[in-house]
Design an enzyme around this catalytic site. Structure first.
Site, PDB file in Angstrom:
ATOM      1  N   SER A  22      13.235 101.710  -7.009  1.00 50.37           N
ATOM      2  CA  SER A  22      12.570 102.828  -7.691  1.00 50.37           C
ATOM      3  C   SER A  22      11.458 102.329  -8.610  1.00 50.37           C
ATOM      4  CB  SER A  22      13.600 103.635  -8.491  1.00 50.37           C
ATOM      5  OG  SER A  22      14.369 102.788  -9.325  1.00 50.37           O
ATOM      6  N   ASN A 109      23.833 103.026 -15.336  1.00 51.18           N
ATOM      7  CA  ASN A 109      24.085 104.469 -15.215  1.00 51.18           C
ATOM      8  C   ASN A 109      23.899 105.206 -16.540  1.00 51.18           C
ATOM      9  OD1 ASN A 109      24.666 103.737 -12.653  1.00 51.18           O
ATOM     10  ND2 ASN A 109      26.885 104.123 -12.758  1.00 51.18           N
ATOM     11  N   THR A 154      -2.515 149.061 -12.602  1.00 51.92           N
ATOM     12  CA  THR A 154      -1.202 148.934 -11.966  1.00 51.92           C
ATOM     13  C   THR A 154      -1.498 149.056 -10.478  1.00 51.92           C
ATOM     14  OG1 THR A 154      -0.717 151.301 -11.964  1.00 51.92           O
ATOM     15  CG2 THR A 154      -0.025 150.082 -13.930  1.00 51.92           C
ATOM     16  N   HIS A 155      -0.789 148.294  -9.668  1.00 54.33           N
ATOM     17  CA  HIS A 155      -1.075 148.234  -8.218  1.00 54.33           C
ATOM     18  C   HIS A 155      -2.507 147.769  -7.957  1.00 54.33           C
ATOM     19  CE1 HIS A 155       2.564 150.805  -7.708  1.00 54.33           C
ATOM     20  NE2 HIS A 155       2.106 151.362  -8.811  1.00 54.33           N
ATOM     21  N   SER A 276     -20.662 124.255  -4.327  1.00 46.75           N
ATOM     22  CA  SER A 276     -20.370 124.115  -2.905  1.00 46.75           C
ATOM     23  C   SER A 276     -21.312 123.078  -2.317  1.00 46.75           C
ATOM     24  CB  SER A 276     -20.560 125.465  -2.213  1.00 46.75           C
ATOM     25  OG  SER A 276     -20.849 125.277  -0.840  1.00 46.75           O
ATOM     26  N   LYS A 282     -23.404 128.829  -4.951  1.00 46.13           N
ATOM     27  CA  LYS A 282     -22.009 128.997  -5.343  1.00 46.13           C
ATOM     28  C   LYS A 282     -21.653 128.364  -6.687  1.00 46.13           C
ATOM     29  CE  LYS A 282     -18.985 130.559  -3.337  1.00 46.13           C
ATOM     30  NZ  LYS A 282     -18.175 130.107  -2.213  1.00 46.13           N
ATOM     31  N   GLU A 289      -8.014 128.133  -9.534  1.00 43.78           N
ATOM     32  CA  GLU A 289      -7.483 128.142  -8.167  1.00 43.78           C
ATOM     33  C   GLU A 289      -6.479 127.013  -7.958  1.00 43.78           C
ATOM     34  OE1 GLU A 289     -10.551 129.183  -4.878  1.00 43.78           O
ATOM     35  OE2 GLU A 289     -11.678 128.300  -6.527  1.00 43.78           O
ATOM     36  N   TYR A 316      28.072 108.903 -11.252  1.00 45.33           N
ATOM     37  CA  TYR A 316      26.744 108.553 -10.750  1.00 45.33           C
ATOM     38  C   TYR A 316      26.771 108.341  -9.245  1.00 45.33           C
ATOM     39  CZ  TYR A 316      22.357 106.162  -9.871  1.00 45.33           C
ATOM     40  OH  TYR A 316      21.132 105.830  -9.362  1.00 45.33           O
ATOM     41  N   GLN A 321      18.790 109.033  -8.220  1.00 47.81           N
ATOM     42  CA  GLN A 321      17.500 108.362  -8.435  1.00 47.81           C
ATOM     43  C   GLN A 321      16.339 109.296  -8.056  1.00 47.81           C
ATOM     44  OE1 GLN A 321      17.091 104.029  -7.709  1.00 47.81           O
ATOM     45  NE2 GLN A 321      15.735 104.629  -6.048  1.00 47.81           N
ATOM     46  N   LYS A 324      13.588 111.502 -10.551  1.00 50.62           N
ATOM     47  CA  LYS A 324      12.437 111.055 -11.338  1.00 50.62           C
ATOM     48  C   LYS A 324      11.080 111.581 -10.897  1.00 50.62           C
ATOM     49  CE  LYS A 324      14.979 107.128 -12.688  1.00 50.62           C
ATOM     50  NZ  LYS A 324      16.103 107.691 -11.889  1.00 50.62           N
TER      51      LYS A 324
HETATM   52  N1  ARG Z   1      17.375 103.122 -10.415  1.00 53.96           N
HETATM   53  C1  ARG Z   1      18.574 103.825 -10.643  1.00 53.96           C
HETATM   54  C2  ARG Z   1      18.304 105.309 -10.856  1.00 53.96           C
HETATM   55  O1  ARG Z   1      17.217 105.605 -11.164  1.00 53.96           O
HETATM   56  C3  ARG Z   1      19.247 103.304 -11.880  1.00 53.96           C
HETATM   57  C4  ARG Z   1      20.720 103.491 -11.906  1.00 53.96           C
HETATM   58  C5  ARG Z   1      21.302 102.672 -10.828  1.00 53.96           C
HETATM   59  N2  ARG Z   1      22.686 102.498 -10.949  1.00 53.96           N
HETATM   60  C6  ARG Z   1      23.387 101.971  -9.971  1.00 53.96           C
HETATM   61  N3  ARG Z   1      24.635 101.819 -10.170  1.00 53.96           N
HETATM   62  N4  ARG Z   1      22.836 101.606  -8.841  1.00 53.96           N
HETATM   63  O2  ARG Z   1      19.152 106.147 -10.685  1.00 53.96           O
END
Ligand code: ARG
Length: 477
Positions: A22, A109, A154-155, A276, A282, A289, A316, A321, A324
């Site tokens: 990650s 975790n 309205t509408h 444009s 334009k 938009e 967990y 993951q 994010k």
């Molecule tokens: N990169 C992991 C996440 O974002 C961190 C936690 C990972 N924990 C594990 N036991 N593999 O969730």
């Protein structure tokens, strides 16, 4: 050798490294991760789990690593999977084996849950400030347009005239609800999960409250299983953000319509429009938009996060993951939109005359004719029918109500007198809506007063929270 390589007899397949890492996206958490580690290591020494000397050495090393990451002087690698292990690896490179003591009594975790909360509370403050800027720009336009009348719809059919200030204030109160939702979610975000360990807590005599205090959290989470598997605060943020961008998208739609030759109610400043490549004439409202368009991805992230979480057993799971990228993207999308909206609203030209003409040339004062007849003791339902016929007649004659002579009016009711012309004028129609929350000028002025009182609250909240997170950055710098 991987930080967790002891139990393995073979290196990881390279595709697995790439697939499960990650680091490409969670490096955004670097400074928060290090903040968390600084608090953790200080606590380890205070609780005599490691020596004061080791703790100080680790803290020093962490600050060097923070600096190096900020200045792009180190390589973050997929082999080290995520930001937590990259930082730990860099720390050990920096201070030697003593760096290996940092992770005592902690798991990735609870660490990642902590980082997410630190990141999000920072984003909550920035987004609140930007929302507040948009509210202030809307209020400026409202104050400048307390006498500007435009058709209310309205509408998307002209319904009754309203003040442009009233229209602006509608958005001010929508964004106020958004701000209050973000402020409320802060309470649930700002709790420390550190100490939950992998899932069950830790056997070391740690002090969770002490860590929470170091990081200016308002308290600690209650249950270790919940602490590491809870991402409700992410879902909640995505839902709050969805409402923010839905509101922005509705305003965007109005700005796009109003900018068209068909409406011609406003003109966005050149600095906020684009041209444009083919048609030289334009001037396109690309910003509203695109905000309208980006609404889709924010709604998508909300739906994605809910779906990711729905079948997960405690505690967990690696699935998490996936919390994010959607959150980061939502934060960036919302920040970008709000930062543009404040100056775009503030600089737009409001075409009062075209708006006024649009009101003069329609039948949006028909309700007022009916209300007038009600004032002469005609039941509303009957009055409604009389006015319906009057409007039909006017359309056939190619006239508006104010173009009719008194004789013409009187064909439909002998109760109509000379004062009708005053009653049906756009300003009179607007000011007749003299009810709390209505569009009469004095009622809109009341709304401005209410907004100002709320703005003081907003200002105080934002300042307090900025202090809470800024101090932290300083102590860690
Ligand atoms: N990169 C992991 C996440 O974002 C961190 C936690 C990972 N924990 C594990 N036991 N593999 O969730």
């Amino acid at each position: 050798m991987k930080l967790w390589g002891g139990r393995f007899t073979k290196p990881t397949n390279q595709l697995v490294d790439e697939y499960t890492a990650s680091i490409t996206f969670d490096q955004k958490l670097a400074q928060f991760d290090i903040q968390g580690s600084l608090a953790h290591v200080k606590m380890l020494a205070k609780c005599e789990i490691i020596s004061q000397e080791d703790s100080e050495q680790i803290a020093k090393g962490l600050l060097v690593v923070a600096e190096k990451i900020a200045n792009d002087q180190v390589e973050l690698t997929e082999e080290n999977e995520d930001i937590h292990m990259n930082v730990e690896k860099l720390l050990i490179d920096e201070v030697g084996p003593v760096g290996g003591k940092l992770h005592t009594g902690r798991s990735r975790n609870d660490q990642v849950a902590l980082d997410m909360r630190l990141y999000l509370r920072d984003a909550l403050v920035t987004i609140s400030q930007l929302l507040f800027d948009v509210q202030q720009a809307l209020v400026k336009q409202a104050e400048a347009n307390l006498d500007t009348v435009l058709p209310g719809y309205t509408h998307l059919q002209r319904a009754q005239p309203v003040l442009f200030a009233h229209h602006m204030m509608a958005y001010v109160f929508m964004f106020q609800r958004d701000l209050e939702r973000l402020a409320d979610s802060w309470k649930r975000v700002n709790k420390s999960p550190l100490g939950a360990g992998a899932l069950a807590g830790t056997s070391f005599p740690i002090d969770r409250e002490y860590v929470a205090e170091q990081l200016n959290f308002d308290g600690i989470t209650e249950n270790s299983l919940d602490s590491v598997s809870d991402r409700d605060f992410v879902v909640e943020f995505l839902a709050d953000a969805s409402l923010v961008i839905m509101h922005l998208s509705r305003l965007s739609e109005e700005l796009v319509q109003w900018s068209s030759a068909e409406f011609n109610f406003i003109e966005l400043d050149d600095a906020f429009c684009t041209g444009s490549s083919m048609m030289p004439q334009k001037k396109n409202p690309d910003v509203p938009e695109l905000v309208r368009g980006k609404t889709g991805r924010v709604f998508g992230h909300l739906s994605g996060m809910l779906t990711t979480l729905k079948g997960l057993p405690l505690a967990y799971n690696k699935d998490m993951q996936e919390d994010k990228e959607g959150m980061f993207d939502t934060v960036e999308t919302i920040k970008g939109a709000l930062a543009l909206f404040a100056p775009m609203i503030e600089t737009m030209e409001v075409k009062k005359e075209t708006m006024y003409q649009a009101v003069a040339k329609d039948y949006s004062n028909a309700t007022d004719l009916a209300d007038y007849l009600v004032g002469k003791d005609i039941p509303f339902r009957e009055a409604h029918a009389i006015v319906g016929q009057t409007v039909l007649y006017s359309i056939e004659q190619n006239k508006y109500l104010l173009d009719l002579s008194l004789e013409e009016f009187m064909q439909f009711s002998d109760q109509i007198a000379e004062d009708i012309y005053q009653v049906l004028s756009p300003k009179a129609v607007v000011n007749a809506r003299n009810v709390a929350g209505g569009t009469a000028k004095n009622r809109v002025e009341d709304q401005l007063k209410q907004a100002n009182a709320l703005f003081e609250q907003n200002q105080a909240w934002i300042e307090k929270k900025i202090q809470q997170i800024d101090q932290l950055l300083l102590t860690n710098k």
